[in-house]
Design an enzyme around this catalytic site. Structure first.
Site, PDB file in Angstrom:
ATOM      1  N   LYS A  12       0.855  -1.184   0.000  1.00 33.67           N
ATOM      2  CA  LYS A  12       0.000   0.000   0.000  1.00 33.67           C
ATOM      3  C   LYS A  12       0.896   1.242   0.000  1.00 33.67           C
ATOM      4  O   LYS A  12       1.794   1.360   0.835  1.00 33.67           O
ATOM      5  CB  LYS A  12      -0.873   0.006   1.257  1.00 33.67           C
ATOM      6  CG  LYS A  12      -2.309   0.437   1.041  1.00 33.67           C
ATOM      7  CD  LYS A  12      -3.067   0.393   2.366  1.00 33.67           C
ATOM      8  CE  LYS A  12      -4.554   0.571   2.181  1.00 33.67           C
ATOM      9  NZ  LYS A  12      -5.271   0.641   3.467  1.00 33.67           N
TER      10      LYS A  12
HETATM   11  O1  G3P Z   1      -8.372   1.322   4.552  1.00 30.68           O
HETATM   12  C1  G3P Z   1      -8.608   2.688   4.810  1.00 30.68           C
HETATM   13  C2  G3P Z   1      -9.517   2.819   5.975  1.00 30.68           C
HETATM   14  O2  G3P Z   1      -8.994   2.081   7.058  1.00 30.68           O
HETATM   15  C3  G3P Z   1      -9.751   4.239   6.428  1.00 30.68           C
HETATM   16  O3  G3P Z   1     -10.953   4.215   7.127  1.00 30.68           O
HETATM   17  O4  G3P Z   1     -12.554   4.957   8.866  1.00 30.68           O
HETATM   18  O5  G3P Z   1     -10.103   5.596   9.044  1.00 30.68           O
HETATM   19  O6  G3P Z   1     -11.578   6.631   7.274  1.00 30.68           O
HETATM   20  P1  G3P Z   1     -11.309   5.399   8.140  1.00 30.68           P
END
Ligand code: G3P
Length: 218
Positions: free
Chosen positions: A83
C-alpha cells in the site's frame, strides 16, 4: 464484488475468514498500531489466515524508502499487497513495484483526477476513502461512481476500485449498485450485513412450527 475486511486484528479476521465470504484484508499504519504488535508478525499472521490480497502500507514517503520497505514487506508472504499513498513518490514506486510483479494498493485517494493517475501508474487497486469525504460534506459514493465510469472508458486500465473508509452497510450496497470491484469493510459492519429483523422473525417461526412436528431430520 470482492469483500475485504479493514482491520489488522486477527481475532476479528479469523472468524470472518471461516465464513467463506472474505476475499482479502486491508491494513494501514493506524490499524496496525492499534494491535500493539510488531507489524511484520501481524502481517505474517494475517497472510496465513486469508489467502487473498493483504494490504500492508509503507511508512516511508520517499521513493527509495518506499521501495526498500516494500521489498521487506513482500517477503513476508506471496499475497502481500504493498500500500502506497497517492503522492508523486507513491505512484512512481507503484509503477516500479508493478513492473516487478508486486501487487500495489494506492491509498488515500480523494478525487477522480487522483484515481486516473493511480490507474496510469498501473495500480492493482485504488482506495478512495468515501467516509472521510462524507465527513466533510462531500459525496463519497459520488466519487466512486465517477471513478468507475472513467475506468470503464479505458479497458487498458487494470486498476480495481477498492471502496475504503466504509461507514455503513449502505456504502456496501451503493458500491455494488455502482459496480465497484471491491469494498473493504470494518469487521462490525461486515457482520451487520447479515442482520434483518424479518429474517430472525421468520426463522423463529419456522423453528417453532417444526418443533410441533416432533420430527428430526438427522
Ligand atoms: O483502509 C482505509 C480505511 O482504514 C480508512 O478508514 O474509517 O479511518 O476513514 P477510516
Amino acid at each position: 464484488m470482492k469483500f475485504f475486511v479493514d482491520t489488522a486484528d486477527t481475532t476479528e479476521i479469523r472468524p470472518l475468514a471461516a465464513s467463506g465470504l472474505l476475499d482479502g484484508v486491508t491494513t494501514n499504519p493506524s490499524l496496525v498500531a492499534k494491535t500493539g504488535k510488531k507489524f511484520l508478525d501481524v502481517l505474517a499472521d494475517i497472510c496465513a489466515i486469508v489467502p487473498g490480497p493483504v494490504s500492508a502500507e509503507v511508512a516511508a514517503t520517499d521513493y527509495d524508502g518506499m521501495l526498500a520497505e516494500a521489498r521487506v514487506l513482500r517477503e513476508v508472504a506471496k499475497n502481500v499487497t504493498i500500500k502506497v499513498p497517492l503522492t508523486p513518490d507513491g505512484l512512481r514506486a507503484c509503477r516500479h513495484l508493478r513492473d516487478e510483479g508486486t501487487m500495489v494498493n494506492v491509498t488515500l485517494c480523494f478525487s477522480a483526477a487522483q484515481a486516473i493517475l493511480a490507474a496510469k501508474a498501473g495500480a492493482s487497486f485504488v482506495s478512495p476513502f468515501v467516509g472521510r469525504l462524507d465527513d466533510i460534506g462531500e459525496h463519497g459514493m459520488g466519487l466512486i461512481a465517477d471513478i468507475v465510469q472513467i475506468y470503464r472508458n479505458y479497458p487498458a486500465f487494470e486498476t480495481e476500485v477498492l471502496v475504503a473508509s466504509v461507514r455503513s452497510p449502505m456504502h456496501v450496497v451503493q458500491a455494488g449498485q455502482i459496480g465497484a470491484h471491491v469494498v473493504t469493510v470494518p469487521p462490525a459492519i461486515l457482520r451487520s450485513l447479515f442482520n434483518h429483523p424479518l429474517t430472525e422473525k421468520g426463522l423463529a417461526a419456522f423453528l417453532a412450527d417444526w418443533a410441533k412436528t416432533g420430527q428430526k431430520i438427522a
